[in-house]
Enzyme design. Structure first.
Site, short mmCIF file in Angstrom:
data_model
loop_
_atom_site.label_atom_id
_atom_site.label_comp_id
_atom_site.label_asym_id
_atom_site.label_seq_id
_atom_site.Cartn_x
_atom_site.Cartn_y
_atom_site.Cartn_z
N ASP A 76 -5.61 14.65 -1.43
CA ASP A 76 -5.43 14.97 -2.85
C ASP A 76 -5.81 16.40 -3.20
OD1 ASP A 76 -8.26 14.22 -2.48
OD2 ASP A 76 -8.40 14.45 -4.65
N ASP A 79 -10.49 17.81 0.03
CA ASP A 79 -11.16 16.87 0.93
C ASP A 79 -10.14 16.21 1.84
OD1 ASP A 79 -9.80 15.01 -0.66
OD2 ASP A 79 -11.49 14.83 -2.04
N TYR A 228 -11.76 9.12 -9.19
CA TYR A 228 -10.55 8.93 -10.00
C TYR A 228 -10.67 7.65 -10.81
CZ TYR A 228 -8.44 12.80 -7.49
OH TYR A 228 -8.17 14.04 -6.97
N GLU A 473 -11.41 24.59 -6.42
CA GLU A 473 -10.74 23.51 -5.67
C GLU A 473 -9.32 23.32 -6.21
OE1 GLU A 473 -11.60 19.09 -3.82
OE2 GLU A 473 -12.62 19.64 -5.68
#
Length: 625
Positions: A76, A79, A228, A473
């Site tokens: 995603d 990571d 999430y 990120e």
């Protein structure tokens, strides 16, 4: 990595549209790079045409301990976890980008790459849905993954797989995955019909599963809660999935679902100022507005008008012309939250762009609390957000890695920050990666081309540091809406009607050529030399299905008089297929639902598909005023 956030309650064409004059940034270059980012996020066995060469195969045992093949898909963000909800939303938004702006992507030479990016995701989603009421929604978990800083190729973390089923439901996850499959089926209908059918069948099953066994997915896959969490619940995803299934299948069941459940599931009640992987209301409200402008409301028209009111609340709020406006930085960027704010910038800007084109096609404007807003103003604001991303901001920083001269060098991304195993195959251990690579102050050894990072804070400040995960990120769902935005800004509009059915261009090179279409011709009308209504037909594309050649015909009706055409009745004979862009009444056809007159010199377009020569189109009667 996602951070959950709260939602705000309710109280709070005409042909001939000129393309917007654009300049300053190379949107084509940005589009190319934004698609390339997805190749860096790939999990599984990488293909021979992989362009990001510093990546290698990874996650090759995913699903094995659960007895299912879950190899593939996307990581995603920075990571090495595969989270199903944001991955599905990413695929939905990439598909929507192509559905709206596939022509522009083809013109830029990026359509094939965009299709490959979608298929890499949908191939995985098919694997993740092995039974009608079983869907795997995560591989790996954030806690063990975040304890380590390793290349995907070196992973030693847990690769446990987590699923939803009737006993452990997840309507939001199943609904979003249904939406992704349905949206992608529209894209692949042109290029791979059998694959499109497979996707649509999965979408049907997933919607039924989501609707019948209701519940939030993070109550079943609890390891996702920290990363999430589904704050908005599942009602928005049920409506979102229904909208995409109607668009993909044209089945009235799904349109009726939107009409009947609009109030109960919040589609007509929530006034939103955000749109993203968790909260889909603004997206479904925009889609239903399109259905309404296409004249598909039927007896649900009053309900769909309420959806549209909420869609326009969102648009006005983004522009700063509503009753509850979004926050912006001093430099003009939409600002929602500190952690990965850029996801909201690209998703909101995409909705503004498509709504601008819908309004232009319908010949309408947006009504905000501060007055009427032209479609071009919506597009200009969306463009300003993209320009900010690409460097027009107080820091003169491009927030897309590899674009411009000043972009983030220390991206919070495991694979990018650790030397490629192809350069140094030495194993990078779980904690050793933190000591050697995470804490390193130098630039990333691998350029994460096209990645859109989290972006600046509320005051346009940005710290390019690897441990600053809130700002440095990237995420796949940051880039997905950006594909459509950049294609639209790069390719312009060219005046086609955004309310007519999708016509995606052929891929090049074309491997097989269908037989030539019947010669296009001007359809004569009685006393054509004196007739102020001109009709021109042409075949725009053709394809072969089950041994039969089908043609898509475009017909342009032009008012060549000096007066306004108020009433028009057309006679159409020898028509053997579906028609869009006109209203049928008795034995004749009249203006589409979105216009009631045609000014002097203007044109309308309608299209039809059948496996024959052009239909015979003539003017039965008309009134000029």
């Amino acid at each position: 990595m996602g951070l959950y956030f709260s939602i705000v309650p309710l109280f709070l064409v005409l042909i001939g549209i000129l393309p917007l004059v654009l300049g300053g940034h190379d949107y084509g270059e940005a589009l190319t790079k934004s698609i390339l980012f997805f190749e860096a996020q790939r999990s599984g066995y990488l293909p021979t045409n992989q362009r990001i060469k510093w990546r290698g195969n990874s996650g090759l045992g995913d699903g094995k301990i659960s007895g299912v093949d879950l190899v593939g898909g996307y990581y995603d963000a920075g990571d090495n976890v595969k989270f199903g909800l944001p991955m599905a939303f990413t695929i939905t938004m990439m598909s929507w980008s192509i559905i709206e702006y596939g022509k522009q992507m083809a013109a830029s030479g990026e359509l094939k790459n965009a299709l490959d990016a979608i298929k890499w995701g949908t191939d995985y989603l098919i694997k993740a849905h092995p039974e009608p009421n079983v869907l795997y929604g995560e591989v790996g978990d954030g806690n063990t993954d975040h304890y380590c800083w390793q290349r995907p190729e070196d992973m030693t973390t847990s690769r446990a797989a987590y699923k939803i089923d009737p006993s452990n439901p997840g309507s939001d996850l199943a609904g979003e995955t249904a939406a992704a499959m349905a949206a992608a089926s529209i894209v692949f209908r042109r290029y791979n019909p059998s694959y499109a059918n497979e996707l649509l069948e999965h979408a049907y099953q997933l919607f039924d599963f989501a609707d019948k066994y209701r519940g939030k997915y993070d109550g079943s896959i609890t390891v996702a809660q920290k990363y999430y969490r589904s704050v908005s619940g599942y009602a928005d995803e049920l409506l979102w999935a229904a909208a995409w299934l109607y668009k993909a299948s044209n089945k009235e069941y799904y349109l009726n679902y939107l009409g009947y459940n609009g109030n109960a599931l919040g589609g007509t009640g929530w006034s939103m100022t955000e749109f993203g992987w968790d909260v889909k209301y603004a997206g479904v409200q925009t889609l239903v507005s399109k259905f309404l402008m296409q004249g598909k409301g039927g007896h649900y028209t009053p309900v769909f008008e309420e959806y549209q009111q909420k869609a326009e609340f969102f648009m006005c709020s983004c522009l700063g012309k509503g009753t509850a406006n979004v926050q912006k930085t001093p430099g003009g960027l939409i600002f929602r939250q500190r952690w990965n704010n850029m996801q909201f910038v690209t998703s909101a800007s995409f909705l503004l762009t498509v709504y601008s084109d819908y309004l232009s096609s319908a010949g309408k404007s947006l009504k905000c609390a501060s007055g009427n807003v032209s479609p071009s103003e919506l597009l200009s604001f969306a463009k300003s957000q993209v320009d900010y991303i690409l460097g027009d901001n107080p820091r003169a920083t491009s927030y897309m890695v590899g674009y411009g001269n000043n972009y983030p060098q220390q991206v919070h991304h495991r694979a990018s920050s650790i030397v490629s195993f192809k350069v140094d195959p030495s194993f990078v251990s779980c904690r050793g990666g933190y000591a050697t690579w995470f804490s390193r102050k130098g630039s990333d050894p691998n350029l994460l081309t096209g990645a859109l990072v989290g972006g600046p804070d509320a005051y346009d400040n940005f710290a390019d540091q690897r441990d600053n995960y809130e700002q440095t990120e990237p995420a796949t769902y940051n880039n997905a809406p950006l594909l459509g935005l950049l294609a639209r800004l790069h390719g312009g509009h060219n005046g086609y009607n955004q309310l007519l059915p999708v016509e995606l261009p052929a891929l090049k090179p074309v491997i097989t050529q269908p037989k030539a279409a019947p010669k296009p011709e001007v359809t004569p009308t009685p006393a054509a030399s004196a007739n102020p209504i001109a009709i021109v037909q042409k075949a725009t594309t053709s394809w072969v299905s089950h041994g039969k050649t089908y043609y898509r015909y475009s017909t342009i009706v032009t008012n060549k008089s000096t007066k306004t055409l108020k009433i028009l009745k057309l006679s159409i004979s020898k028509l053997y297929g579906p028609i869009w862009g006109l209203t049928k009444s008795s034995d004749s056809y009249s203006f589409p639902a979105w216009i009631d007159s045609l000014p002097a010199g203007k044109s309308i377009e309608f299209v039809y598909i059948h496996s024959a020569s052009p239909a015979e189109v003539s003017v039965s009667s008309y009134t000029l005023v």
